[in-house]
Write a protein that holds these residues in place. Structure first.
Motif, PDB file in Angstrom:
ATOM      1  N   THR A  94      12.422  50.275 -30.737  1.00  0.00           N
ATOM      2  CA  THR A  94      13.823  49.881 -30.747  1.00  0.00           C
ATOM      3  C   THR A  94      13.948  48.579 -29.971  1.00  0.00           C
ATOM      4  OG1 THR A  94      14.492  52.188 -30.758  1.00  0.00           O
ATOM      5  CG2 THR A  94      16.161  50.594 -30.127  1.00  0.00           C
ATOM      6  N   PHE A  95      14.698  47.635 -30.532  1.00  0.00           N
ATOM      7  CA  PHE A  95      14.947  46.371 -29.853  1.00  0.00           C
ATOM      8  C   PHE A  95      16.419  46.275 -29.494  1.00  0.00           C
ATOM      9  CE2 PHE A  95      11.174  45.479 -32.344  1.00  0.00           C
ATOM     10  CZ  PHE A  95      10.366  44.847 -31.419  1.00  0.00           C
ATOM     11  N   THR A  96      16.670  45.744 -28.308  1.00  0.00           N
ATOM     12  CA  THR A  96      18.035  45.506 -27.863  1.00  0.00           C
ATOM     13  C   THR A  96      18.142  44.042 -27.461  1.00  0.00           C
ATOM     14  OG1 THR A  96      18.162  47.756 -27.023  1.00  0.00           O
ATOM     15  CG2 THR A  96      19.827  46.206 -26.230  1.00  0.00           C
ATOM     16  N   THR A  97      19.062  43.334 -28.089  1.00  0.00           N
ATOM     17  CA  THR A  97      19.320  41.936 -27.752  1.00  0.00           C
ATOM     18  C   THR A  97      20.660  41.879 -27.035  1.00  0.00           C
ATOM     19  OG1 THR A  97      18.131  41.195 -29.716  1.00  0.00           O
ATOM     20  CG2 THR A  97      19.621  39.606 -28.679  1.00  0.00           C
ATOM     21  N   TYR A 120      20.135  34.565 -24.247  1.00  0.00           N
ATOM     22  CA  TYR A 120      19.998  36.001 -24.453  1.00  0.00           C
ATOM     23  C   TYR A 120      18.700  36.557 -23.883  1.00  0.00           C
ATOM     24  CZ  TYR A 120      16.724  34.926 -28.263  1.00  0.00           C
ATOM     25  OH  TYR A 120      15.646  34.478 -28.981  1.00  0.00           O
ATOM     26  N   ASP A 121      18.676  37.881 -23.743  1.00  0.00           N
ATOM     27  CA  ASP A 121      17.483  38.649 -23.383  1.00  0.00           C
ATOM     28  C   ASP A 121      17.225  39.641 -24.509  1.00  0.00           C
ATOM     29  OD1 ASP A 121      17.613  37.388 -20.866  1.00  0.00           O
ATOM     30  OD2 ASP A 121      18.679  39.076 -19.963  1.00  0.00           O
ATOM     31  N   ARG A 122      15.964  39.975 -24.739  1.00  0.00           N
ATOM     32  CA  ARG A 122      15.631  40.970 -25.767  1.00  0.00           C
ATOM     33  C   ARG A 122      14.604  41.935 -25.194  1.00  0.00           C
ATOM     34  NH1 ARG A 122      14.649  38.229 -31.052  1.00  0.00           N
ATOM     35  NH2 ARG A 122      16.890  38.491 -31.269  1.00  0.00           N
ATOM     36  N   TYR A 123      14.900  43.224 -25.325  1.00  0.00           N
ATOM     37  CA  TYR A 123      14.062  44.294 -24.792  1.00  0.00           C
ATOM     38  C   TYR A 123      13.533  45.165 -25.927  1.00  0.00           C
ATOM     39  CZ  TYR A 123      16.593  43.053 -20.561  1.00  0.00           C
ATOM     40  OH  TYR A 123      17.138  42.359 -19.513  1.00  0.00           O
ATOM     41  N   ALA A 124      12.311  45.639 -25.773  1.00  0.00           N
ATOM     42  CA  ALA A 124      11.727  46.575 -26.740  1.00  0.00           C
ATOM     43  C   ALA A 124      11.433  47.885 -26.027  1.00  0.00           C
ATOM     44  CB  ALA A 124      10.430  46.010 -27.309  1.00  0.00           C
ATOM     45  N   THR A 125      11.709  48.996 -26.693  1.00  0.00           N
ATOM     46  CA  THR A 125      11.385  50.302 -26.129  1.00  0.00           C
ATOM     47  C   THR A 125      10.755  51.173 -27.204  1.00  0.00           C
ATOM     48  OG1 THR A 125      13.585  51.175 -26.635  1.00  0.00           O
ATOM     49  CG2 THR A 125      13.264  50.245 -24.441  1.00  0.00           C
ATOM     50  N   THR A 126       9.949  52.123 -26.751  1.00  0.00           N
ATOM     51  CA  THR A 126       9.358  53.129 -27.633  1.00  0.00           C
ATOM     52  C   THR A 126       9.566  54.483 -26.971  1.00  0.00           C
ATOM     53  OG1 THR A 126       7.187  53.040 -26.567  1.00  0.00           O
ATOM     54  CG2 THR A 126       7.546  51.516 -28.411  1.00  0.00           C
ATOM     55  N   PRO A 127       9.402  55.580 -27.713  1.00  0.00           N
ATOM     56  CA  PRO A 127       9.556  56.901 -27.092  1.00  0.00           C
ATOM     57  C   PRO A 127       8.607  57.096 -25.902  1.00  0.00           C
ATOM     58  CG  PRO A 127       9.530  57.108 -29.471  1.00  0.00           C
ATOM     59  CD  PRO A 127       9.197  55.675 -29.150  1.00  0.00           C
ATOM     60  N   GLU A 128       7.396  56.538 -26.006  1.00  0.00           N
ATOM     61  CA  GLU A 128       6.426  56.681 -24.904  1.00  0.00           C
ATOM     62  C   GLU A 128       6.723  55.740 -23.745  1.00  0.00           C
ATOM     63  OE1 GLU A 128       4.972  55.301 -28.110  1.00  0.00           O
ATOM     64  OE2 GLU A 128       5.450  57.333 -28.754  1.00  0.00           O
ATOM     65  N   LYS A 129       7.409  54.654 -24.022  1.00  0.00           N
ATOM     66  CA  LYS A 129       7.662  53.623 -23.007  1.00  0.00           C
ATOM     67  C   LYS A 129       9.133  53.210 -23.054  1.00  0.00           C
ATOM     68  CE  LYS A 129       4.885  50.012 -21.087  1.00  0.00           C
ATOM     69  NZ  LYS A 129       5.456  49.286 -20.223  1.00  0.00           N
ATOM     70  N   PRO A 130       9.994  53.930 -22.348  1.00  0.00           N
ATOM     71  CA  PRO A 130      11.433  53.660 -22.433  1.00  0.00           C
ATOM     72  C   PRO A 130      11.895  52.384 -21.725  1.00  0.00           C
ATOM     73  CG  PRO A 130      11.003  55.465 -20.926  1.00  0.00           C
ATOM     74  CD  PRO A 130       9.682  55.081 -21.523  1.00  0.00           C
ATOM     75  N   THR A 131      11.002  51.699 -21.021  1.00  0.00           N
ATOM     76  CA  THR A 131      11.372  50.422 -20.406  1.00  0.00           C
ATOM     77  C   THR A 131      10.404  49.343 -20.868  1.00  0.00           C
ATOM     78  OG1 THR A 131      10.031  50.887 -18.451  1.00  0.00           O
ATOM     79  CG2 THR A 131      12.363  51.479 -18.329  1.00  0.00           C
TER      80      THR A 131
END
Length: 189
Positions: A94-97, A120-131
């Protein structure tokens, strides 16, 4: 004065959705800024098919080849991430911008065509790595929008493209950023 000390711009709420992107922003400077911010925060930058749908909803019919240009950029990002050049976002990611600040300038005397810069900032998360330990931070992008058929439409028409300006670097505590027109964005709570 600095962007950090100044009042933040409150985004206008969209009145519609089309092809996965918010639409229906007012014919005003804050409407143009809101259209740009919502688009960028919703843009499927890693899914070329969804990105094409979104772009077709918001790109001016006068911007020949602009959708294909942007899809080429999406495919370059995919290839840079060792993904096939075409396809969807990998499962589970999941990506959040988040747009931090904007700088809007009119490119025409009547304000019908504007250039919106966004930091802007963009973050990526996965179920195994929520941050995200290594997010994209303090990135900049700009769009040219024109009021057309009751909507803000993105364009790259040469007569406007040549009028683009480039801002000073955005820093929240910079008086130079404030003087250049950078304003922080207030997101809906």
């Amino acid at each position: 004065m600095t962007p950090e000390k100044a009042k933040k711009i409150t985004l206008r709420v969209p009145t519609g959705q089309q092809n996965g992107v918010s639409t229906g922003f007012p014919h005003s400077p804050s409407g143009a800024i809101s259209a740009a911010v919502y688009f960028w925060e919703e843009f499927a930058f890693l899914d070329d098919q969804k990105a094409r749908q979104q772009l077709e909803a918001v790109v001016s019919p006068d911007a020949a080849g602009y959708v294909d240009e942007q899809i080429s950029e999406v495919r370059k990002i995919r290839e840079g991430a060792n993904l096939p050049s075409s396809g969807g976002t990998p499962a589970g990611i999941t990506f959040t911008t988040t747009v931090n600040a904007v700088r809007g300038k009119s490119l025409t005397p009547d304000g019908e065509v504007v250039q919106i810069w966004m930091n802007y900032d963009r973050y990526a998360t996965t179920p195994e790595k929520p941050t995200d330990d290594d997010p994209l931070k303090d990135e900049d992008v700009d769009f040219i929008l024109k009021w057309q058929s009751g909507q803000w439409k993105s364009t790259n028409e040469p007569q406007y493209w040549k009028k683009r300006s480039f801002p000073v670097a955005y820093f929240p505590e910079s008086p130079y950023a404030w003087d250049d027109g950078w304003v922080q964005v207030r997101h809906a709570d």
